[in-house]
Design an enzyme around this catalytic site. Structure first.
Site, short mmCIF file in Angstrom:
data_model
loop_
_atom_site.label_atom_id
_atom_site.label_comp_id
_atom_site.label_asym_id
_atom_site.label_seq_id
_atom_site.Cartn_x
_atom_site.Cartn_y
_atom_site.Cartn_z
N ASN A 53 26.46 34.54 -10.92
CA ASN A 53 25.66 33.36 -11.26
C ASN A 53 25.81 32.26 -10.22
O ASN A 53 26.92 31.92 -9.83
CB ASN A 53 26.09 32.81 -12.62
N GLU A 107 27.63 41.95 -14.84
CA GLU A 107 27.51 40.53 -14.55
C GLU A 107 28.89 39.89 -14.62
O GLU A 107 29.69 40.21 -15.51
CB GLU A 107 26.57 39.84 -15.55
N ASP A 124 17.20 34.45 -14.13
CA ASP A 124 18.01 34.48 -15.35
C ASP A 124 17.33 33.67 -16.45
O ASP A 124 16.52 32.78 -16.15
CB ASP A 124 19.37 33.84 -15.01
N GLU A 133 22.19 35.50 -9.43
CA GLU A 133 21.39 35.09 -10.59
C GLU A 133 21.15 33.59 -10.56
O GLU A 133 22.09 32.80 -10.43
CB GLU A 133 22.11 35.46 -11.90
N GLU A 176 18.72 40.67 -22.06
CA GLU A 176 20.03 40.08 -22.34
C GLU A 176 20.24 39.99 -23.84
O GLU A 176 19.29 39.80 -24.59
CB GLU A 176 20.08 38.63 -21.84
P1 C2E Z 1 24.19 33.71 -18.79
O1 C2E Z 1 24.18 33.83 -17.31
O2 C2E Z 1 22.88 33.78 -19.49
O3 C2E Z 1 25.19 34.83 -19.30
C1 C2E Z 1 24.99 35.57 -20.48
C2 C2E Z 1 25.75 34.97 -21.62
O4 C2E Z 1 25.39 35.65 -22.82
C3 C2E Z 1 27.27 35.14 -21.50
O5 C2E Z 1 27.87 34.02 -22.12
C4 C2E Z 1 27.51 36.39 -22.32
O6 C2E Z 1 28.85 36.47 -22.81
C5 C2E Z 1 26.55 36.15 -23.44
N1 C2E Z 1 26.15 37.41 -24.10
C6 C2E Z 1 26.02 38.62 -23.55
N2 C2E Z 1 25.60 39.52 -24.44
C7 C2E Z 1 25.45 38.87 -25.60
C8 C2E Z 1 25.03 39.27 -26.92
O7 C2E Z 1 24.73 40.42 -27.20
N3 C2E Z 1 24.99 38.29 -27.86
C9 C2E Z 1 25.34 37.00 -27.60
N4 C2E Z 1 25.27 36.11 -28.59
N5 C2E Z 1 25.73 36.58 -26.36
C10 C2E Z 1 25.79 37.52 -25.39
P2 C2E Z 1 29.06 33.23 -21.44
O8 C2E Z 1 29.99 34.18 -20.75
O9 C2E Z 1 29.62 32.31 -22.47
O10 C2E Z 1 28.34 32.41 -20.31
C11 C2E Z 1 27.48 31.36 -20.62
C12 C2E Z 1 26.75 30.86 -19.41
O11 C2E Z 1 27.63 30.20 -18.50
C13 C2E Z 1 26.10 31.97 -18.60
O12 C2E Z 1 24.90 32.33 -19.23
C14 C2E Z 1 25.90 31.26 -17.26
O13 C2E Z 1 24.76 30.47 -17.30
C15 C2E Z 1 27.10 30.36 -17.20
N6 C2E Z 1 28.11 30.96 -16.31
C16 C2E Z 1 29.07 31.87 -16.60
N7 C2E Z 1 29.81 32.16 -15.51
C17 C2E Z 1 29.29 31.40 -14.50
C18 C2E Z 1 29.64 31.23 -13.12
O14 C2E Z 1 30.57 31.84 -12.56
N8 C2E Z 1 28.87 30.35 -12.40
C19 C2E Z 1 27.83 29.66 -12.97
N9 C2E Z 1 27.13 28.81 -12.20
N10 C2E Z 1 27.49 29.80 -14.26
C20 C2E Z 1 28.22 30.65 -15.01
CA CA Z 2 23.46 35.05 -15.80
CA CA Z 3 21.00 34.62 -19.01
#
Ligand code: C2E
Ligand code: CA
Ligand code: CA
Length: 409
Positions: A236, A178, A298, A268, A355
């Site tokens: 995403n 991802e 998602d 996603e 996830e």
């Molecule tokens: P998401 O799509 O649900 O992405 C998964 C989030 O969970 C990611 O946080 C990831 O780092 C985190 N994660 C993965 N494994 C674990 C784990 O084992 N434990 C915990 N506590 N967290 C874990 P991240 O990278 O901070 O991203 C947060 C959200 O920001 C994403 O949730 C997504 O909704 C959004 N996002 C990130 N990149 C993009 C993008 O390019 N475009 C859009 N529209 N949204 C984005």
């Molecule tokens: Ca996602």
């Molecule tokens: Ca997610």
């Protein structure tokens, strides 16, 4: 109650009548100011206008169109936007139970309690007695909430993709990754997406931002994608992106310009995004699917969509939210939700992804339940594209052992 007079409260409620009632109650408790919002996205916008300083109390409904209360609470906790929280619901008391169990796991959520609607003043006052001394010192303002700075950062190329692997639970094989956005800020270091995605949402910058992520992710992943046939990249999309069919066509062109078949990409979209605007989303999702792209739902589980709704959407993958995954081995409630999601997904012929898998115990439970893929810190934290090949090489045996394909020792 006078110590609240220097503090702000916020009411998040989609019904105008209920909202006015709650605002009246809070005013009678002499809060300095009472902010209002009609759903989670609106609440985050209003709080951003408020400078993203933590407020003394957020009183939120769970069941709302747009961003629902559960997603909002998670954002509030992650970004520490409120000192105290009260959740209201008119529906199933089990919804309130889920909120309570989320709060008992997350120290950042100062949940004072839950209230069934209509809320009465004595019950509210009773809960407020539990409120901790409100924090007076505000968290320093991060630069990230400023749209103008985000625009400059976009032009300066400061947003970059990180990649988090997805692995098959029965073999440990890496099946894809991802793409997760990061902001490499020249002064503040790496800023996570929760600090800028909500600010971008609803602005004309959301489309160029997504395009920049897609372009970079496709470019940076070329080497290892070629080394692993069948590898998929999950990207995403925001609510704005999904609603804009011209933009989606543009994305399809970018993918094909990189010489990639649509099968190599999974878009996603969140469950709440789709369900809050089902008819419009369905058309655009169907079009993407017809082109051959994979589609992932998602954050599944926090929007409470039914199997019937789900069966109408052309998803190829269901990503169960980490709220239901993390610690599932120890909590029967979560296990039930996982079990039913996996069973339903398989009936609909959809790949199940868990996830937030952080522990071996959760991995083993998910494997036993028949979950297909896992993503989470146990497998790997999101990493720069340049680290990916080396990570795959050095983790192959560990993942195989985890999957039970080799003895663990
Ligand atoms: P998401 O799509 O649900 O992405 C998964 C989030 O969970 C990611 O946080 C990831 O780092 C985190 N994660 C993965 N494994 C674990 C784990 O084992 N434990 C915990 N506590 N967290 C874990 P991240 O990278 O901070 O991203 C947060 C959200 O920001 C994403 O949730 C997504 O909704 C959004 N996002 C990130 N990149 C993009 C993008 O390019 N475009 C859009 N529209 N949204 C984005
Ligand atoms: Ca996602
Ligand atoms: Ca997610």
């Amino acid at each position: 109650m006078s110590h609240w007079s220097e503090h702000t409260a916020m009411v998040v409620e989609d019904s105008g009548v209920q909202r006015a009632h709650l605002v009246d109650l809070l005013r009678s408790m002499e809060f300095g100011a009472v902010l209002e919002a009609c759903d989670g996205n609106d609440a985050l916008r209003v709080l951003a206008l408020h400078g993203n300083k933590p407020v003394g109390l957020v009183l939120t409904d769970i069941d709302m169109p747009g961003m629902d209360g559960i997603e909002l609470i998670r954002c509030l906790a992650e970004r520490r936007l409120t000192d105290n929280l009260i959740v209201t619901s008119a529906r199933d008391p089990r919804l309130l139970e889920i909120v309570e169990s989320m709060a008992s796991d997350d120290a950042r959520l100062h949940l004072l309690g839950t209230l069934i609607k209509p809320v009465r003043l004595p019950d509210l006052e009773q809960l407020m007695l539990r409120a901790g001394r409100p924090a007076v010192a505000a968290v320093p303002l991060k630069p990230s909430q400023n749209l103008q700075q985000i625009e400059q950062a976009l032009h300066a190329g400061q947003f970059l993709p990180y990649f988090q692997p997805k692995v098959a639970m029965d073999s440990g094989a890496v099946k894809g990754a991802e793409v997760l956005a990061r902001w490499r800020h020249p002064e503040h270091g790496m800023i996570p997406p929760d600090q800028f995605i909500p600010v971008l949402e609803g602005t004309p910058l959301m489309a160029p931002f997504t395009l920049a992520m897609v372009e970079q992710a496709l470019g940076q992943s070329e080497a290892w994608r070629r080394a692993m046939p069948g590898f998929t990249l999950s990207l995403n999309l925001s609510a704005d992106n999904l609603a804009d069919s011209d933009f989606l066509n543009r994305l399809a062109e970018v993918v094909s310009a990189h010489g990639l078949p649509p099968q190599a990409i999974i878009w996603e979209v969140t469950e709440t995004m789709v369900m809050s605007n089902l008819s419009q989303s369905l058309g655009n999702l169907a079009r993407l699917r017809l082109k051959g792209f994979g589609l992932a739902m998602d954050d599944y589980g926090i929007g409470f969509s039914s199997m019937q709704q789900l069966s109408r959407c052309p998803f190829t993958e269901l990503k169960v939210d980490r709220v239901f995954v993390d610690g599932a081995a120890l909590r029967p409630n979560r296990r039930v939700i996982l079990e039913s999601a996996i069973e339903m997904g398989h009936k609909l012929n959809i790949t199940l992804v868990a996830e937030g898998v952080e522990s071996v115990a959760d991995w083993q439970l998910l494997r036993t339940l028949g979950c297909d893929l896992a993503q989470g810190y146990l497998v790997a934290r999101p990493m720069p594209g340049a680290d990916m090949l080396n990570w795959i090489k050095t983790n192959r045996m560990r993942l195989k052992a985890l999957a039970g394909a080799l003895p663990a020792e």
